[in-house]
Design an enzyme around this catalytic site. Structure first.
Site: not given
Length: 734
Positions: A41-42, A229-230, A260, A606
């Site tokens: 995503k980044t 973002d987020e 998330q 993770r």
């Protein structure tokens, strides 16, 4: 989406998969990029920003790029510079940083000047305490920290003091909390200051005010593109701010993952991302589903769990790499056995050339860390606690240890000084300094100096009374050392001193966790024969600092693990009541359960190569041993993606009808006092329990079966309400 000739494809688009490229090139209108864990995503967001600048769709000053942390903002700036060339992106930063910049331009509209001060929580509490004293509100009955928490939650919802319903404060401050909010805001203005919540709240009020519509119009013209973002972590006031600004160009691109969203407890609203299409008609939804982090089995297990959530937009993660190893699911007899198992697996992985820095233990609650810290210490395995101090270094644990040290050794001046006014007893620094002066002049300990002064008239009556109470308590507790179990005495001390009550009255989010840690401390004491033996153990543990080597296994909470990744992840404590958290479900119902499930998804994703899930049949929680059943999340793990096994005597959910073929409970070398485990067979006859059958449970007492689900019973207990337990832990009341 703009079509590009192959000869005109810029270098920064190389290496993007098709959905990522679509997210970069879809520049017109609202776009929601649903970016699953590990899907890049980044990279997608920064490439989109670079593309907008490179194709002259907007200049750097016409782009608003919002992140949640300064670290994320710096990372985005660094990547854009790497893709293009050094440049200044003026409006790239965190919500608070960007709002502060706007507010300084228009501060006079909310009664401030442009050089206003931004105060931290300590200053907030101090200022509110002043206001409460003026309003004659008892700060002991209504702690300022608790009141600030209520006010901050209102600000996160975009509610100013005149927008809050007078009844919304409930019983807080005797029903005067709304009036207190107004007075607090006036006090902030009088000192030309605002808190972090004000930064966005003031700006939203300015932009929404019809008298200042020219200001809103100016920002809407300025920002031709908005990137967020987020987005799943935004709260209400952040959402309001973004919507106001996006009404101009309509070119808003939000990147996030509804699966998330795990910060509901601090104001995040998963509904913001779920209703994106409704808020921005004609929005395009782009799903990033190719995962570059985890193996196929790990993604399959995580996907199987999260698919049980109803409030989600839906996506299926996949990986181009091989399936890898299945997720290991292991049932253990109790918590210590679980810690031993994790330790053994870590040592085995080291033999397979895995480094400790590539591994992490992710727990649901902070109190779970202690048993792993101690086990790793015994094995000589270096570990580090992420997001907080090690167990014995936490404030509440050091305080409790100080009480125990004074009982064991009255001459321990440092321990006595630490807790002589904790909880508050009116014994201030001046008094303590005088006590030390007397102690030094007499060549005695601080404790002895207090005893001597209590026989004189040198102290003020109020302080003398407080000190007399302290010394009397310690003398009484010390007289019980030889006749009382040290765990019982420790519990009694923390209760009678008012220390537990102090944290129970504290309404801050971390207070319940501190109480859990104190109960875990007492539980841990039971592993040692006496109080001196335990204190010696703690002293040796505290003497050993974290390894200077970078090669150390990480221990952290699931919340703290978001955004991180490791080759190997251990996920212990997957039991009902612990994970999912009973408190979360009690307070938030189905919404709380779904957030807990998202935490399970976060934990599994993770892991890059290996994931271990474990649960215990018996768990010492909050000082009590309880029979536990595996988390419903264990049942939700798809069988094709897991390798499940359990110790003898441990229930294996979804894989067998009973605990195991023998039904024999293993012997446990170190059992807690007062709890006996039978080594005889405990048969589980068919239809032994049905609805309406009366039963008895060692902890919960008498109850009636209201539902039967295999070996799991829902029982309405006379005290404690409805609980789900295994049938092997109850007896019929015929």
């Amino acid at each position: 989406m703009q079509a590009l000739s192959p000869s005109l494809v810029p270098p920064y688009l190389e290496g993007l998969n098709d959905p990522q490229r679509e997210a970069v090139l879809t520049t017109d209108g609202p776009v929601l990029v649903l970016a699953g864990a590990g899907t890049g995503k980044t990279k997608t967001l920064t490439t989109r920003l670079a593309h907008i600048i490179n194709t002259n769709l907007a200049s750097p000053s016409q782009i608003l790029a919002v992140t949640f942390t300064n670290k994320a903002a710096q990372e985005m700036k660094h990547r854009v510079v790497k893709l293009l060339f050094p440049m200044e992106i003026q409006w790239l930063g965190t919500f608070h940083a960007l709002a502060s910049r706007m507010l300084r331009r228009h501060a006079e509209l909310v009664g401030l000047t442009s050089n206003f001060t931004i105060i931290d929580q300590d200053d907030q509490i101090r200022l509110l305490k002043q206001v409460m004293e003026i309003e004659n509100i008892d700060t002991k009955e209504w702690p300022p920290k608790e009141m600030i928490g209520i006010i901050s939650r209102w600000k996160d919802k975009g509610l100013g003091p005149y927008e809050v319903n007078p009844t919304d404060g409930g019983e807080a401050a005797g029903g005067r909390i709304v009036h207190l909010y107004k007075a607090y805001q006036e006090r902030l203005r009088s000192v030309n200051a605002c808190d972090f919540g004000d930064l966005l709240l003031h700006v939203v009020h300015i932009l929404r005010d019809p008298k200042h519509e020219n200001i809103l119009a100016d920002y809407q013209r300025r920002f031709r593109y908005i990137l967020v973002d987020e987005y799943q972590d935004t709260n209400v006031v952040q959402y309001m701010w973004l919507r106001l600004l996006a009404r101009g160009s309509g070119n808003i691109c939000c990147v996030g993952d509804d699966d998330q969203s795990v910060y509901g407890w601090r104001g995040a609203e998963v509904g913001n991302i779920l209703r994106f299409e409704k808020d921005f008609p004609g929005a395009k939804i782009i799903r990033l589903e190719q995962n570059y982090r985890s193996t196929g089995h790990i993604l399959g297990a995580a996907g199987g769990v999260i698919s049980h959530n109803e409030d989600r937009l839906g996506k299926t993660l996949w990986s181009a790499s091989d399936e890898g190893e299945k997720v290991v699911v292991r049932g253990l007899w109790d918590g210590p056995a679980e810690a031993r198992y994790v330790g053994e697996e870590i040592e085995a992985l080291q033999h397979r050339k895995y480094s400790l820095k590539d591994m992490a233990v992710l727990v649901r609650a902070g109190f779970q860390m202690r048993i792993f810290e101690e086990r790793f210490d015994q094995l000589g395995v270096a570990c580090k606690i992420i997001g907080g101090p090690r167990f014995y270094e936490r404030q509440e644990i050091r305080d409790a240890l100080a009480y125990l040290r004074v009982v064991a050794q009255p001459a321990d001046d440092l321990a006595l000084e630490r807790i002589i006014n904790t909880p508050k007893r009116g014994i201030g620094g001046t008094t303590i300094q005088m006590l030390y002066t007397v102690a030094r002049s007499k060549g005695t300990s601080l404790y002895t100096a207090i005893q001597q002064l209590l026989d004189t008239d040198e102290l003020k009556p109020k302080i003398k009374g407080a000190l007399n109470q302290v010394i009397g308590d310690f003398e009484r507790w010390r007289s019980l050392v030889s006749t009382t179990e040290h765990t019982v005495l420790a519990s009694q001390m923390l209760d009678e001193s008012g220390y537990i009550a102090m944290w129970q009255a504290d309404k801050s989010p971390d207070a319940p966790g501190r109480i859990e840690n104190l109960k875990e401390l007492i539980a841990g004491m039971g592993e040692y024969e006496s109080l001196p033996e335990f204190l010696e153990h703690v002293a040796l543990v505290l003497e050993r600092n974290d390894s200077d080597s970078d090669d150390a296994i990480s221990i952290m909470t699931l919340h703290g693990a978001k955004g991180l990744e490791f080759k190997v992840v251990f996920l212990p404590g997957w039991e009902e009541g612990l994970f999912p958290s009973q408190r979360s479900m009690d307070e938030n119902g189905m919404k709380g359960l779904e957030e807990e499930r998202r935490l399970a998804y976060v934990g599994l994703t993770r892991a890059r190569e290996k994931a271990y899930v474990s649960y215990a049949a018996n768990r010492q929680m909050y000082g009590n041993w309880i029979s536990a059943i595996p988390s419903r999340f264990v049942d939700e793990l798809p069988e094709e993606h897991i390798e499940s096994s359990s110790e003898q005597g441990t229930y294996n959910p979804g894989r067998s009808q009973h605990w195991d073929s023998s039904g024999v409970a293993p012997s446990v070398r170190s059992r807690p006092q007062g709890v006996s485990y039978s080594n005889k067979e405990r048969p589980l006859p068919k239809d032994a329990y049905a609805r309406g059958v009366c039963v008895h449970h060692e902890k919960f007492g008498k109850g009636t079966v209201v539902n039967v689900d295999g070996n799991k019973l829902d029982i309405a207990f006379e005290r404690g309400g409805v609980k789900r337990v295994m049938d092997s832990f109850v007896t019929r009341e015929d």
